[in-house]
Design a protein around this motif. Sequence first.
Motif, PDB file in Angstrom:
ATOM      1  N   ALA A 164       0.845  -1.194   0.000  1.00 51.82           N
ATOM      2  CA  ALA A 164       0.000   0.000   0.000  1.00 51.82           C
ATOM      3  C   ALA A 164       0.884   1.250   0.000  1.00 51.82           C
ATOM      4  O   ALA A 164       1.810   1.357   0.799  1.00 51.82           O
ATOM      5  CB  ALA A 164      -0.922   0.004   1.213  1.00 51.82           C
ATOM      6  N   VAL A 165       0.581   2.175  -0.901  1.00 55.37           N
ATOM      7  CA  VAL A 165       1.294   3.446  -0.977  1.00 55.37           C
ATOM      8  C   VAL A 165       0.269   4.561  -0.867  1.00 55.37           C
ATOM      9  O   VAL A 165      -0.656   4.642  -1.690  1.00 55.37           O
ATOM     10  CB  VAL A 165       2.077   3.576  -2.300  1.00 55.37           C
ATOM     11  CG1 VAL A 165       2.761   4.940  -2.377  1.00 55.37           C
ATOM     12  CG2 VAL A 165       3.083   2.459  -2.439  1.00 55.37           C
ATOM     13  N   GLY A 166       0.398   5.397   0.155  1.00 53.74           N
ATOM     14  CA  GLY A 166      -0.575   6.447   0.387  1.00 53.74           C
ATOM     15  C   GLY A 166      -0.009   7.823   0.113  1.00 53.74           C
ATOM     16  O   GLY A 166       1.182   8.074   0.251  1.00 53.74           O
TER      17      GLY A 166
ATOM     18  N   ARG B 105      -4.966  11.081   1.469  1.00 59.92           N
ATOM     19  CA  ARG B 105      -5.807  11.562   0.372  1.00 59.92           C
ATOM     20  C   ARG B 105      -6.151  10.418  -0.572  1.00 59.92           C
ATOM     21  O   ARG B 105      -7.250  10.364  -1.138  1.00 59.92           O
ATOM     22  CB  ARG B 105      -5.078  12.672  -0.387  1.00 59.92           C
ATOM     23  CG  ARG B 105      -5.750  13.107  -1.659  1.00 59.92           C
ATOM     24  CD  ARG B 105      -4.965  14.189  -2.370  1.00 59.92           C
ATOM     25  NE  ARG B 105      -5.282  15.500  -1.828  1.00 59.92           N
ATOM     26  CZ  ARG B 105      -4.769  16.634  -2.293  1.00 59.92           C
ATOM     27  NH1 ARG B 105      -3.900  16.609  -3.273  1.00 59.92           N
ATOM     28  NH2 ARG B 105      -5.116  17.779  -1.765  1.00 59.92           N
ATOM     29  N   SER B 106      -5.204   9.512  -0.776  1.00 65.08           N
ATOM     30  CA  SER B 106      -5.440   8.352  -1.632  1.00 65.08           C
ATOM     31  C   SER B 106      -4.488   7.244  -1.218  1.00 65.08           C
ATOM     32  O   SER B 106      -3.436   7.488  -0.616  1.00 65.08           O
ATOM     33  CB  SER B 106      -5.235   8.693  -3.116  1.00 65.08           C
ATOM     34  OG  SER B 106      -3.885   9.046  -3.353  1.00 65.08           O
ATOM     35  N   ILE B 107      -4.878   6.007  -1.524  1.00 65.24           N
ATOM     36  CA  ILE B 107      -4.041   4.833  -1.261  1.00 65.24           C
ATOM     37  C   ILE B 107      -4.067   3.949  -2.506  1.00 65.24           C
ATOM     38  O   ILE B 107      -5.137   3.635  -3.045  1.00 65.24           O
ATOM     39  CB  ILE B 107      -4.537   4.043  -0.040  1.00 65.24           C
ATOM     40  CG1 ILE B 107      -4.402   4.888   1.229  1.00 65.24           C
ATOM     41  CG2 ILE B 107      -3.758   2.739   0.110  1.00 65.24           C
ATOM     42  CD1 ILE B 107      -4.898   4.174   2.480  1.00 65.24           C
ATOM     43  N   GLU B 108      -2.864   3.590  -2.969  1.00 65.45           N
ATOM     44  CA  GLU B 108      -2.722   2.692  -4.111  1.00 65.45           C
ATOM     45  C   GLU B 108      -2.239   1.329  -3.631  1.00 65.45           C
ATOM     46  O   GLU B 108      -1.428   1.253  -2.700  1.00 65.45           O
ATOM     47  CB  GLU B 108      -1.713   3.242  -5.117  1.00 65.45           C
ATOM     48  CG  GLU B 108      -2.136   4.503  -5.819  1.00 65.45           C
ATOM     49  CD  GLU B 108      -1.063   4.968  -6.783  1.00 65.45           C
ATOM     50  OE1 GLU B 108      -1.425   5.381  -7.885  1.00 65.45           O
ATOM     51  OE2 GLU B 108       0.134   4.898  -6.431  1.00 65.45           O
ATOM     52  N   LEU B 109      -2.734   0.291  -4.271  1.00 67.58           N
ATOM     53  CA  LEU B 109      -2.263  -1.060  -4.011  1.00 67.58           C
ATOM     54  C   LEU B 109      -1.413  -1.488  -5.203  1.00 67.58           C
ATOM     55  O   LEU B 109      -1.901  -1.573  -6.337  1.00 67.58           O
ATOM     56  CB  LEU B 109      -3.438  -2.014  -3.813  1.00 67.58           C
ATOM     57  CG  LEU B 109      -4.437  -1.625  -2.705  1.00 67.58           C
ATOM     58  CD1 LEU B 109      -5.474  -2.705  -2.550  1.00 67.58           C
ATOM     59  CD2 LEU B 109      -3.731  -1.340  -1.397  1.00 67.58           C
ATOM     60  N   VAL B 110      -0.108  -1.701  -4.951  1.00 68.13           N
ATOM     61  CA  VAL B 110       0.827  -2.013  -6.033  1.00 68.13           C
ATOM     62  C   VAL B 110       1.515  -3.340  -5.732  1.00 68.13           C
ATOM     63  O   VAL B 110       1.682  -3.729  -4.573  1.00 68.13           O
ATOM     64  CB  VAL B 110       1.878  -0.897  -6.197  1.00 68.13           C
ATOM     65  CG1 VAL B 110       1.201   0.412  -6.548  1.00 68.13           C
ATOM     66  CG2 VAL B 110       2.701  -0.733  -4.935  1.00 68.13           C
ATOM     67  N   PRO B 111       1.928  -4.061  -6.787  1.00 67.70           N
ATOM     68  CA  PRO B 111       2.690  -5.302  -6.563  1.00 67.70           C
ATOM     69  C   PRO B 111       4.006  -5.003  -5.847  1.00 67.70           C
ATOM     70  O   PRO B 111       4.628  -3.958  -6.061  1.00 67.70           O
ATOM     71  CB  PRO B 111       2.926  -5.830  -7.986  1.00 67.70           C
ATOM     72  CG  PRO B 111       1.902  -5.146  -8.833  1.00 67.70           C
ATOM     73  CD  PRO B 111       1.673  -3.816  -8.213  1.00 67.70           C
TER      74      PRO B 111
END
Length: 836
Positions: free
Chosen positions: A672-674, A825-831
Amino acid sequence: MFAYPLVLALLCLGAGLAVDRSSGRFLPDPLLPAVGAAALIALSQLSTWIVALAPATPYLMLALALLGFALAGPSGARDLLARLRLRWWALSVPLFVYLLALAPVLLSGRAGFSSFMALSDSALHMIGADYLIQHGQSYAHLDLRNSYGQFIRDYYASGYPSGADTLFGGSAQLLHLSLLWTFQPFCGLVLALGSGPAWAIARRFGLSGGWACLAALSATVPALLYGYELIGSVKELAAVLMLLTLGALVVLHPRWLLRSPRHALPSALVLAGGVSALGVGFGVWALVFACVLLLVLAGELRRRPAERRRLAGTLLLGGLALLLAAWPTWMHISQSLNVAQAISSTANPGNLQTSLKWAQAFGVWLHASYKESPSGLALALTDVLIVLAGVGCLLGALQLLRLRRFALGAWIALTLLAWLVLSASATTWVDAKALVLTSPVLVLLAWGGVAALLGDPSPSSSAAGASERMGGPAARRARPSGRRSATRGRGARRPPLAGLAAVVLALGLVGGAVASDLVQYHSSNLAPTARYEELASIGKRFAGRGPALFTDFDEYSMYALRRLDLGGPDFVYPPPALASLAAGYGRPVRLQRASPRALAAYPLIITRRDPSATPPPGAYRLAEQGAYYQVWLRRPAAPVPVSQLAARGTRALSCPRVLRAVRRARARGLEAVGVLTPQLVHVRLRRAHLPKGWGRRHGGFTMRRAGSVSLHFAVPHAGVWDLWLQGQFMPDVRLAVDRRPLATLSGQLAGNSLVPDTATPLPVRLATGSHRLDVARGGFSLAPGNGGSAVLDAAFLTPAGAPARVLRSPALDAAPRALCAQPYRSIELVPRVTPR
């Protein structure tokens, strides 16, 4: 501002001399630049049609001009300079027109153009002029996945008229100048060149000297045409120039019709110039010209039937010249017809909410915009001046009959008839174009009324001296006798009040036109120079590293960033894969709506420097930050996110959504990258007590006149803060914090009113607690843009030096309270990236 138009004027003059020498030397001096412009349009159209010659277009234009000066020879050049010294006023009129057309830019003291926020079609002409000279009329290699390629293909590859664009691009690139800063000088010079043909027509009404100059001036800058010049309508400007030149050639028909066939060359080039600039729609005015010549020929051939063979040669040579000079248009005739039909049948009014008023054709409109009606005293004065011009038109028609100027009268009558037919049958958009082209003709007819009141030479003496007074070769041999005959012809008595009435009518015509133009000048919105210079530097530094995604609404960026294969989700032609990022044309772009895979196709993202906007995802790093823009580069081998969660606006994600994202990442073995929400302190605008004349708009207000307002805010801690204002700030807007002057904003505008402009941040040191922000708009001044847009949409503060974006990876095994403590503000789910 002066080097480029001087070079372009010399190019047109040299090309005009070449045409004049090739066609028998019958053109008067005032028509040489206009005919030369038509020749340069024809040359640039042909050179861009032959793709391999396209980059040589500027030098071919220069060669044609030099050929004209060479054919004139040293004696011809000396004669021309001598005539100009005798007729200094012949240069004063186009110079005054040019200065008036360029007044908003010249008096602002900075480079720019005045079509900003009015009509973004000039952005198309800039990228088109650049593309056609660089690549020619070849469109097969365009990348249609982005806005730039779609714009070029959907317009120019579909029969869109490009005659004015190739003239513009070829002449500007001869000096290696930016089209951003030469666009307004080009429009101003094209407008100014129309004063020459207008002067020739005014002379045929019986006007001379200063009267003819004033007539040419007011016919070249009527209110509606001046308004179209301010918004950069190069097609209409070039078409008006060609239309007035056709009228002058009608006046000159005794010099070239039924003479040597080569005398038809100027007419063929002017007709081709009009078709190349406006498309086959110019055929209406070409038909008017042809009908008038047919009427003249019918009378001439009845008296001289032996001239039929010469007429056949004239028609043959003229037809071949017309075919060749507008060859690209004829080769795409079906596409050109489709474009003309689409324009004439579309329900889209463009930038016109309602139809223009027919009365605007009289050249007077005392309002800041030709799209709106005057009110109050301005309306009453406008009505008086329009009635005065209408009376002048009636007197002018009688003047034509009295002087037996049947050819000129037929041309004016058929031009007005064409306008009436188009107004009754065409759409709002076409009706406006017809009105613009007709206005100079109607104003010249009104000046015929001035000639009627002044008194003029008798029909016989006037007809005998017409050739001499036009400035042609006959004039150079017999000028003294021509002057004496004209002087004797004015000996006829006229009513005592006729001279006073002529002065009143002349003042109404020229004063009404200039006053209308000055009102529009005062309210013009100029392009933000510094912002475009920064964009141009970005375009040079990152050239060839696109495609690039552009999140600010500004279609002029396609020229400044033309080497980046730009895509704008809120442009007319958005990238198909990212069209959903904006809610429509000109709407704000929301990066959080982007599909991660579609976004990954863009190595570059260029955003406005705005802390309240959503920054690019974590795969991009900040490569450059200027005063206005941030350039983000995609990291090499950055993984494409599997999914993402984003909050709306500047809000933080709710705790349940954060926990849901973390649980999903843990279950699927992802990282997770926020992106953290920035610290913003909003200045509340809704509670402000506005002065009289100001109005509410969305969450902010419009500053329509001089006044000030006090706004209140509070900061949580002491230190240096950056104050950010969003809106439109063309006139001076003064800012003060706690009664201490902070800064004055001016000339900072966005591409439209739906996407507020974010001004450069203003640092201010503040103590903890409440503070006061004063916003004041200054009073009336004669400065350009003083009547332009002044809107405050939002205001907020951020800690000075805050990073453009803060990334934070939440610990997947952390307690819920710790996870929700951060404002994401946002969270991305990346490999997960396996280290090598």
